[in-house]
Design a protein around this motif. Structure first.
Motif, PDB file in Angstrom:
ATOM      1  N   LYS A  92     -40.648 -27.823  95.744  1.00  0.00           N
ATOM      2  CA  LYS A  92     -39.989 -28.904  95.031  1.00  0.00           C
ATOM      3  C   LYS A  92     -40.968 -30.056  94.868  1.00  0.00           C
ATOM      4  O   LYS A  92     -41.658 -30.427  95.823  1.00  0.00           O
ATOM      5  CB  LYS A  92     -38.733 -29.361  95.771  1.00  0.00           C
ATOM      6  CG  LYS A  92     -37.564 -28.402  95.560  1.00  0.00           C
ATOM      7  CD  LYS A  92     -36.298 -28.867  96.226  1.00  0.00           C
ATOM      8  CE  LYS A  92     -35.142 -27.934  95.838  1.00  0.00           C
ATOM      9  NZ  LYS A  92     -33.927 -28.206  96.636  1.00  0.00           N
ATOM     10  N   ASP A 100     -32.587 -35.111  96.546  1.00  0.00           N
ATOM     11  CA  ASP A 100     -31.871 -33.850  96.758  1.00  0.00           C
ATOM     12  C   ASP A 100     -30.552 -34.251  97.418  1.00  0.00           C
ATOM     13  O   ASP A 100     -30.566 -34.785  98.528  1.00  0.00           O
ATOM     14  CB  ASP A 100     -32.717 -32.976  97.711  1.00  0.00           C
ATOM     15  CG  ASP A 100     -32.652 -31.518  97.370  1.00  0.00           C
ATOM     16  OD1 ASP A 100     -31.560 -31.052  97.024  1.00  0.00           O
ATOM     17  OD2 ASP A 100     -33.693 -30.835  97.459  1.00  0.00           O
ATOM     18  N   HIS A 103     -26.254 -31.370 101.088  1.00  0.00           N
ATOM     19  CA  HIS A 103     -25.814 -29.973 100.913  1.00  0.00           C
ATOM     20  C   HIS A 103     -26.067 -29.127 102.160  1.00  0.00           C
ATOM     21  O   HIS A 103     -26.841 -29.506 103.044  1.00  0.00           O
ATOM     22  CB  HIS A 103     -26.516 -29.328  99.715  1.00  0.00           C
ATOM     23  CG  HIS A 103     -27.997 -29.140  99.905  1.00  0.00           C
ATOM     24  ND1 HIS A 103     -28.910 -30.157  99.724  1.00  0.00           N
ATOM     25  CD2 HIS A 103     -28.726 -28.073 100.282  1.00  0.00           C
ATOM     26  CE1 HIS A 103     -30.133 -29.710  99.972  1.00  0.00           C
ATOM     27  NE2 HIS A 103     -30.052 -28.443 100.330  1.00  0.00           N
ATOM     28  N   ASP A 105     -27.412 -25.120 102.871  1.00  0.00           N
ATOM     29  CA  ASP A 105     -28.111 -24.048 102.159  1.00  0.00           C
ATOM     30  C   ASP A 105     -27.299 -22.757 102.197  1.00  0.00           C
ATOM     31  O   ASP A 105     -26.415 -22.582 103.038  1.00  0.00           O
ATOM     32  CB  ASP A 105     -29.483 -23.785 102.801  1.00  0.00           C
ATOM     33  CG  ASP A 105     -30.422 -24.976 102.655  1.00  0.00           C
ATOM     34  OD1 ASP A 105     -30.280 -25.736 101.686  1.00  0.00           O
ATOM     35  OD2 ASP A 105     -31.302 -25.120 103.526  1.00  0.00           O
ATOM     36  N   PHE A 124     -36.306 -36.755 104.709  1.00  0.00           N
ATOM     37  CA  PHE A 124     -35.421 -35.635 105.015  1.00  0.00           C
ATOM     38  C   PHE A 124     -34.388 -36.121 106.014  1.00  0.00           C
ATOM     39  O   PHE A 124     -34.709 -36.434 107.157  1.00  0.00           O
ATOM     40  CB  PHE A 124     -36.233 -34.460 105.579  1.00  0.00           C
ATOM     41  CG  PHE A 124     -35.394 -33.242 105.850  1.00  0.00           C
ATOM     42  CD1 PHE A 124     -35.055 -32.374 104.826  1.00  0.00           C
ATOM     43  CD2 PHE A 124     -34.934 -32.966 107.133  1.00  0.00           C
ATOM     44  CE1 PHE A 124     -34.263 -31.247 105.070  1.00  0.00           C
ATOM     45  CE2 PHE A 124     -34.155 -31.842 107.389  1.00  0.00           C
ATOM     46  CZ  PHE A 124     -33.816 -30.995 106.350  1.00  0.00           C
ATOM     47  N   HIS A 172     -27.846 -31.649 104.968  1.00  0.00           N
ATOM     48  CA  HIS A 172     -29.113 -32.351 104.780  1.00  0.00           C
ATOM     49  C   HIS A 172     -29.287 -32.832 103.342  1.00  0.00           C
ATOM     50  O   HIS A 172     -28.608 -32.378 102.430  1.00  0.00           O
ATOM     51  CB  HIS A 172     -30.303 -31.465 105.202  1.00  0.00           C
ATOM     52  CG  HIS A 172     -30.369 -30.142 104.490  1.00  0.00           C
ATOM     53  ND1 HIS A 172     -29.572 -29.075 104.820  1.00  0.00           N
ATOM     54  CD2 HIS A 172     -31.145 -29.706 103.471  1.00  0.00           C
ATOM     55  CE1 HIS A 172     -29.848 -28.046 104.046  1.00  0.00           C
ATOM     56  NE2 HIS A 172     -30.805 -28.394 103.203  1.00  0.00           N
ATOM     57  N   VAL A 174     -32.476 -35.153 100.716  1.00  0.00           N
ATOM     58  CA  VAL A 174     -33.744 -35.888 100.626  1.00  0.00           C
ATOM     59  C   VAL A 174     -33.435 -37.176  99.879  1.00  0.00           C
ATOM     60  O   VAL A 174     -32.933 -37.143  98.742  1.00  0.00           O
ATOM     61  CB  VAL A 174     -34.830 -35.062  99.895  1.00  0.00           C
ATOM     62  CG1 VAL A 174     -36.117 -35.865  99.754  1.00  0.00           C
ATOM     63  CG2 VAL A 174     -35.094 -33.746 100.630  1.00  0.00           C
ATOM     64  N   ARG A 183     -43.623 -36.474  95.932  1.00  0.00           N
ATOM     65  CA  ARG A 183     -43.394 -35.751  97.187  1.00  0.00           C
ATOM     66  C   ARG A 183     -43.389 -34.262  96.834  1.00  0.00           C
ATOM     67  O   ARG A 183     -42.656 -33.823  95.941  1.00  0.00           O
ATOM     68  CB  ARG A 183     -42.028 -36.142  97.764  1.00  0.00           C
ATOM     69  CG  ARG A 183     -41.621 -35.369  99.005  1.00  0.00           C
ATOM     70  CD  ARG A 183     -40.177 -35.733  99.362  1.00  0.00           C
ATOM     71  NE  ARG A 183     -39.773 -35.256 100.671  1.00  0.00           N
ATOM     72  CZ  ARG A 183     -39.192 -34.080 100.904  1.00  0.00           C
ATOM     73  NH1 ARG A 183     -38.964 -33.246  99.910  1.00  0.00           N
ATOM     74  NH2 ARG A 183     -38.848 -33.740 102.127  1.00  0.00           N
ATOM     75  N   VAL A 185     -43.071 -30.363  98.518  1.00  0.00           N
ATOM     76  CA  VAL A 185     -42.841 -29.494  99.678  1.00  0.00           C
ATOM     77  C   VAL A 185     -42.834 -28.038  99.250  1.00  0.00           C
ATOM     78  O   VAL A 185     -42.315 -27.696  98.191  1.00  0.00           O
ATOM     79  CB  VAL A 185     -41.484 -29.739 100.395  1.00  0.00           C
ATOM     80  CG1 VAL A 185     -41.498 -30.980 101.240  1.00  0.00           C
ATOM     81  CG2 VAL A 185     -40.326 -29.741  99.425  1.00  0.00           C
ATOM     82  N   LEU A 187     -41.157 -24.469 100.205  1.00  0.00           N
ATOM     83  CA  LEU A 187     -39.903 -24.094 100.869  1.00  0.00           C
ATOM     84  C   LEU A 187     -39.841 -22.582 101.060  1.00  0.00           C
ATOM     85  O   LEU A 187     -39.886 -21.828 100.076  1.00  0.00           O
ATOM     86  CB  LEU A 187     -38.718 -24.577 100.031  1.00  0.00           C
ATOM     87  CG  LEU A 187     -38.597 -26.102  99.922  1.00  0.00           C
ATOM     88  CD1 LEU A 187     -37.747 -26.510  98.726  1.00  0.00           C
ATOM     89  CD2 LEU A 187     -38.037 -26.689 101.211  1.00  0.00           C
TER      90      LEU A 187
HETATM   91  O1  LIG Z   1     -37.267 -30.944 100.289  1.00  0.00           O
HETATM   92  C1  LIG Z   1     -36.850 -30.768 101.436  1.00  0.00           C
HETATM   93  O2  LIG Z   1     -37.381 -31.266 102.415  1.00  0.00           O
HETATM   94  C2  LIG Z   1     -35.608 -29.939 101.649  1.00  0.00           C
HETATM   95  C3  LIG Z   1     -35.206 -29.152 100.433  1.00  0.00           C
HETATM   96  C4  LIG Z   1     -33.887 -28.468 100.572  1.00  0.00           C
HETATM   97  O3  LIG Z   1     -33.053 -28.877 101.322  1.00  0.00           O
HETATM   98  C5  LIG Z   1     -33.582 -27.282  99.765  1.00  0.00           C
HETATM   99  O4  LIG Z   1     -34.404 -26.899  98.934  1.00  0.00           O
HETATM  100  O5  LIG Z   1     -32.508 -26.692  99.929  1.00  0.00           O
END
Ligand SMILES: O=C(O)CCC(=O)C(=O)O
Ligand SMILES: [Fe+2]
Length: 212
Positions: A92, A100, A103, A105, A124, A172, A174, A183, A185, A187
């Motif tokens: 992402k 974000d 939600h 997962d 986060f 969680h 973001v 930013r 990341v 995943l």
């Molecule tokens: O970007 C993040 O640190 C978490 C991303 C996330 O929660 C997700 O992709 O489901």
């Protein structure tokens, strides 16, 4: 890794919509019910099939000692990489204002690797074990949404940090990215069952995300 993913952004899918915190839609519940409450969600996502086979990120995801390390750390008997053609390994990329929404997962464990940090925001935030397979704990979810919960924690992630979380039980999000730095990341998705494919609801969602 960050440079490679940044170069993929023009072909990445752009998600720009409200999302609910859950995988399944329950239109029969009242609109104010936590299952139907939505939060803004905005980011670019580089999908599994857009990350090349010889990418360093995929080399790490495919690296057996990492999978085995995570299995032992989680204390699971079995631990598999997702086999979803779209969402097994993704990245992402979030710019100013991207976020974000809260939600859970759809898979057991997500492992994130922070590759580039924003100047501000992009935190986060999470509430560990907010729900269990037996109890949805909707009241506590509603409290988090209202901003009044004292259970929300924030992971102070630095570039190169590995963040492992049980995203199906840990609520969680973001927080919105501040400043001009993106930013980024990586995943990595895992499950205790083999052969995870995120399936039809996710794919429908994915179609909605693809640029016109
Ligand atoms: O970007 C993040 O640190 C978490 C991303 C996330 O929660 C997700 O992709 O489901
Ligand atoms: Fe997530």
């Amino acid at each position: 890794m960050a440079d490679e993913l940044e170069a993929r952004v023009p072909m990445a899918s752009r998600y720009e919509d409200e999302r609910i915190a859950y995988i399944d839609y329950k239109p029969d519940l009242p609109k104010e019910h936590p299952h139907r409450v939505t939060h803004p969600c905005r980011y670019h996502q580089v999908l599994n099939h857009q990350i090349s086979n010889d990418s360093p990120l995929r080399t790490l995801y495919s690296w057996e000692p990492l999978r085995e390390f995570l299995r032992r750390m989680m204390g699971y008997d079995t631990f598999y990489r997702s086999e979803c053609p779209h969402l097994a390994l993704t990245a992402k990329v979030a710019g100013k204002g991207d976020t974000d929404g809260w939600h859970f997962d759809g898979n057991d464990v997500v492992f994130s690797l922070l590759l580039r940090a924003s100047e501000g925001g992009g935190r986060f935030e999470y509430v560990p074990n907010l729900r269990t397979p037996e109890c949805e704990n909707y009241d506590a979810v509603a409290e988090v949404f209202s901003g009044a919960s004292n259970r929300v924690r924030c992971a102070d992630l630095k570039i190169g940090d590995l963040n492992v979380f049980q995203g199906d039980q840990t609520l969680h999000r973001v927080s919105p990215v501040e400043g001009d730095h993106q930013r980024i990341v990586g995943l990595f998705s895992y499950d205790r069952e083999p052969g995870t494919n995120f399936g039809v609801p996710y794919i429908a969602d994915l179609r909605r995300r693809l640029p016109a």
